[in-house]
Scaffold this active site. Structure first.
Site, PDB file in Angstrom:
ATOM      1  N   SER A 193       0.848  -1.191   0.000  1.00  0.00           N
ATOM      2  CA  SER A 193       0.000   0.000   0.000  1.00  0.00           C
ATOM      3  C   SER A 193       0.880   1.236   0.000  1.00  0.00           C
ATOM      4  O   SER A 193       2.108   1.136   0.067  1.00  0.00           O
ATOM      5  CB  SER A 193      -0.890   0.007   1.244  1.00  0.00           C
ATOM      6  OG  SER A 193      -0.092   0.311   2.377  1.00  0.00           O
ATOM      7  N   LYS A 194       0.228   2.391  -0.048  1.00  0.00           N
ATOM      8  CA  LYS A 194       0.948   3.669  -0.105  1.00  0.00           C
ATOM      9  C   LYS A 194       2.008   3.788   0.974  1.00  0.00           C
ATOM     10  O   LYS A 194       3.031   4.404   0.786  1.00  0.00           O
ATOM     11  CB  LYS A 194      -0.040   4.829   0.072  1.00  0.00           C
ATOM     12  CG  LYS A 194      -0.704   5.206  -1.222  1.00  0.00           C
ATOM     13  CD  LYS A 194      -1.395   6.536  -1.079  1.00  0.00           C
ATOM     14  CE  LYS A 194      -2.525   6.635  -2.084  1.00  0.00           C
ATOM     15  NZ  LYS A 194      -3.829   6.861  -1.497  1.00  0.00           N
ATOM     16  N   ARG A 195       1.690   3.184   2.112  1.00  0.00           N
ATOM     17  CA  ARG A 195       2.616   3.196   3.227  1.00  0.00           C
ATOM     18  C   ARG A 195       4.015   2.710   2.829  1.00  0.00           C
ATOM     19  O   ARG A 195       5.023   3.094   3.406  1.00  0.00           O
ATOM     20  CB  ARG A 195       2.061   2.253   4.293  1.00  0.00           C
ATOM     21  CG  ARG A 195       2.058   2.717   5.673  1.00  0.00           C
ATOM     22  CD  ARG A 195       1.070   1.927   6.522  1.00  0.00           C
ATOM     23  NE  ARG A 195       0.719   0.602   6.046  1.00  0.00           N
ATOM     24  CZ  ARG A 195       1.436  -0.491   6.251  1.00  0.00           C
ATOM     25  NH1 ARG A 195       2.550  -0.434   6.919  1.00  0.00           N
ATOM     26  NH2 ARG A 195       1.027  -1.656   5.793  1.00  0.00           N
ATOM     27  N   GLY A 214       5.526   3.223   0.111  1.00  0.00           N
ATOM     28  CA  GLY A 214       6.194   4.053  -0.897  1.00  0.00           C
ATOM     29  C   GLY A 214       5.424   4.013  -2.194  1.00  0.00           C
ATOM     30  O   GLY A 214       4.199   3.962  -2.183  1.00  0.00           O
TER      31      GLY A 214
END
Ligand code: GLU
Length: 476
Positions: free
Chosen positions: A243-245, A247
């Site tokens: 996920s965006k977490r 990167g």
């Protein structure tokens, strides 16, 4: 089971609610490879029935991502939003045959069912209240539900996951058309895959629970279901779903980070698929070797280090035209003009082996294209000292006489100057490097000179000498 001789007709069916993610790109690649490997076709379909969440910008972002990766398709893009009559026609047939029905249940009633199920520790499911009702309550726009069989089971042989079987008793009557007349995903996808004659559906295994429901709908519509291959999800390096977490999850963000399309493709192919312990595959090799059955059942972890390693490989040894096109794009992003310095192909020839990404390469090549006034303070303090003045002066004289400004001649000029002054090559190299680039990192010094060019090199040496003189005068 398909063998290489049965042409696979498959599709990639993204919902345009964001950009093209790593996971979507990998699914699209597997679709493309499976189709190409069997001489079949790869269809692109944009699933934009959710009008609130779908945007034109996202459609464009998906098309751009695919184009950048070279994920070209043979047919499409088809848009679900343009196929409404097809869904209406299909739902009309189901209603007529009694295989679907109108449901007038209120939101409150459904909510009550849900809460009761949760309280009892059961999976929420529709209880079939409107299944057999014949009245048509006034003033309520009904949804349409699929009449799922009550008994028996649905089984299929997933080409990645193996046999899967679900009891019909576990499936409830799915909403196939919303009150506003739009079809839901599970219905539109079946109508489309039938119309588009898809014989293998490749998609993320987050859809695996939808498949038995969809198979029932195929049958109700009188169609033979296609085969299915559900590919496992991609995890971040911490084992959590990517996920965006973690990167960059959008394909184009990796472009911005300086990665090449061929490196991405090679990396994505290996993310969940393998062929012995081979790591580097050309696109043709992928087509020749890929079999959907060889996709791993287990989730795979995204490994940035490996992607970096592949990128470095493709920068050095991959397709020159591709690397060059990307290099120009990055130069433009970084705001410098490729015409104001060495030929970009020459730059690439020297710099490719020194960096893992084009972003670093371009950032570290700025001084070949742009002049600078100030030296990096640490490097200047250390290397542009009064003792360097004689070396730089001698060098400037000798360089002015070099006939052909090319690496071998430049190497000789530096060596001869060092010899004439009775100093080591290194004593001349570092001051020269700082003079030429403003900082301490650059390729081999003769290549640095070559890239900076004659006029600019001489002017920069002059500038460094002025700087040393000013420093001396100031007594620093
Ligand atoms: N639109 C669906 C998605 O993006 C497609 C699923 C499928 O391939 O059936 O998840």
């Amino acid at each position: 089971m398909h063998s290489k001789s049965v042409p696979i007709r498959t599709r990639f069916a993204p919902s345009p609610t964001g950009f093209l993610h790593i996971g979507g790109a990998r699914t699209a690649l597997f679709c493309q490879l499976a189709a190409r490997a069997t001489g079949g076709e790869f269809v692109l379909r944009i699933e934009d029935t959710d009008r609130e969440r779908s945007t034109q910008a996202s459609v464009q972002a998906i098309l751009d991502g695919m184009a950048w990766l070279g994920l070209d398709y043979d047919e499409g893009p088809y848009y679900q939003s343009e196929r409404r009559e097809r869904y209406q026609e299909a739902v009309g047939r189901l209603l007529e045959a009694g295989l679907a029905y109108r449901c007038y249940c209120s939101r409150e009633r459904l909510e009550g069912l849900r809460e009761a199920a949760m309280a009892a520790g059961e999976k929420p499911r529709y209880d079939g209240y409107c299944r057999d009702r014949s009245d048509r309550p006034e003033g309520i726009e009904p949804v349409i539900r699929f009449r799922n069989p009550l008994s028996g089971s649905v089984a299929f042989e997933d080409r990645v996951r193996g046999r899967i079987e679900v009891e019909n008793a576990e499936l409830d009557d799915l909403v196939i058309v919303r009150a506003d007349g739009t079809p839901t995903y599970n219905f539109a996808v079946v109508v489309d895959d039938i119309d588009m004659r898809i014989n293998l559906v490749i998609r993320g295994d987050d859809h695996i629970n939808n498949t038995p429901r969809q198979i029932n709908i195929y049958r109700a519509l009188g169609a033979e279901p296609p085969e299915f291959a559900h590919v496992p999800m991609i995890l971040g390096d911490d084992g959590q779903r990517l996920s965006k977490r973690h990167g960059a999850v959008g394909v184009m963000a990796w472009r911005e980070l300086g990665y090449l399309p061929d490196a991405m493709i090679n990396y994505l192919a290996r993310l969940g698929w393998s062929y012995g312990d081979q790591e580097v595959f050309s696109r043709q090799e992928l087509i020749d070797l890929f079999r959907i059955e060889d996709v791993n059942r287990k989730a795979s972890r995204f490994d940035t280090e490996k992607l970096k390693w592949l990128n470095q490989h493709y920068l050095r040894e991959g397709d020159r035209d591709q690397a060059l096109a990307e290099l120009l794009w990055h130069m433009e992003q970084a705001g410098f003009n490729p015409a104001s310095g060495p030929e970009p192909s020459r730059l690439l020839g020297v710099q490719a082996e020194r960096f893992d990404t084009l972003t670093e390469l371009v950032e570290q090549s700025r001084s070949f294209y742009q002049d600078f006034d100030d030296f990096e303070p640490g490097a200047a303090k250390k290397h542009l000292r009064p003792v360097a003045a004689a070396a730089l002066t001698g060098l400037a004289e000798r360089l002015a006489e070099v006939d052909e400004w090319e690496p071998d001649a430049l190497q000789r000029a530096i060596q001869e100057t060092a010899d004439a002054l009775g100093i080591g090559f290194g004593k001349i190299g570092m001051p020269l490097r700082v003079a030429l680039t403003g900082h301490g990192q650059s390729p081999a010094i003769n290549q640095t000179l070559w890239l900076v060019g004659r006029e600019r090199s001489l002017a920069r040496i002059e500038h460094a000498l002025d700087w040393i003189a000013a420093r001396t005068a100031a007594g620093a």
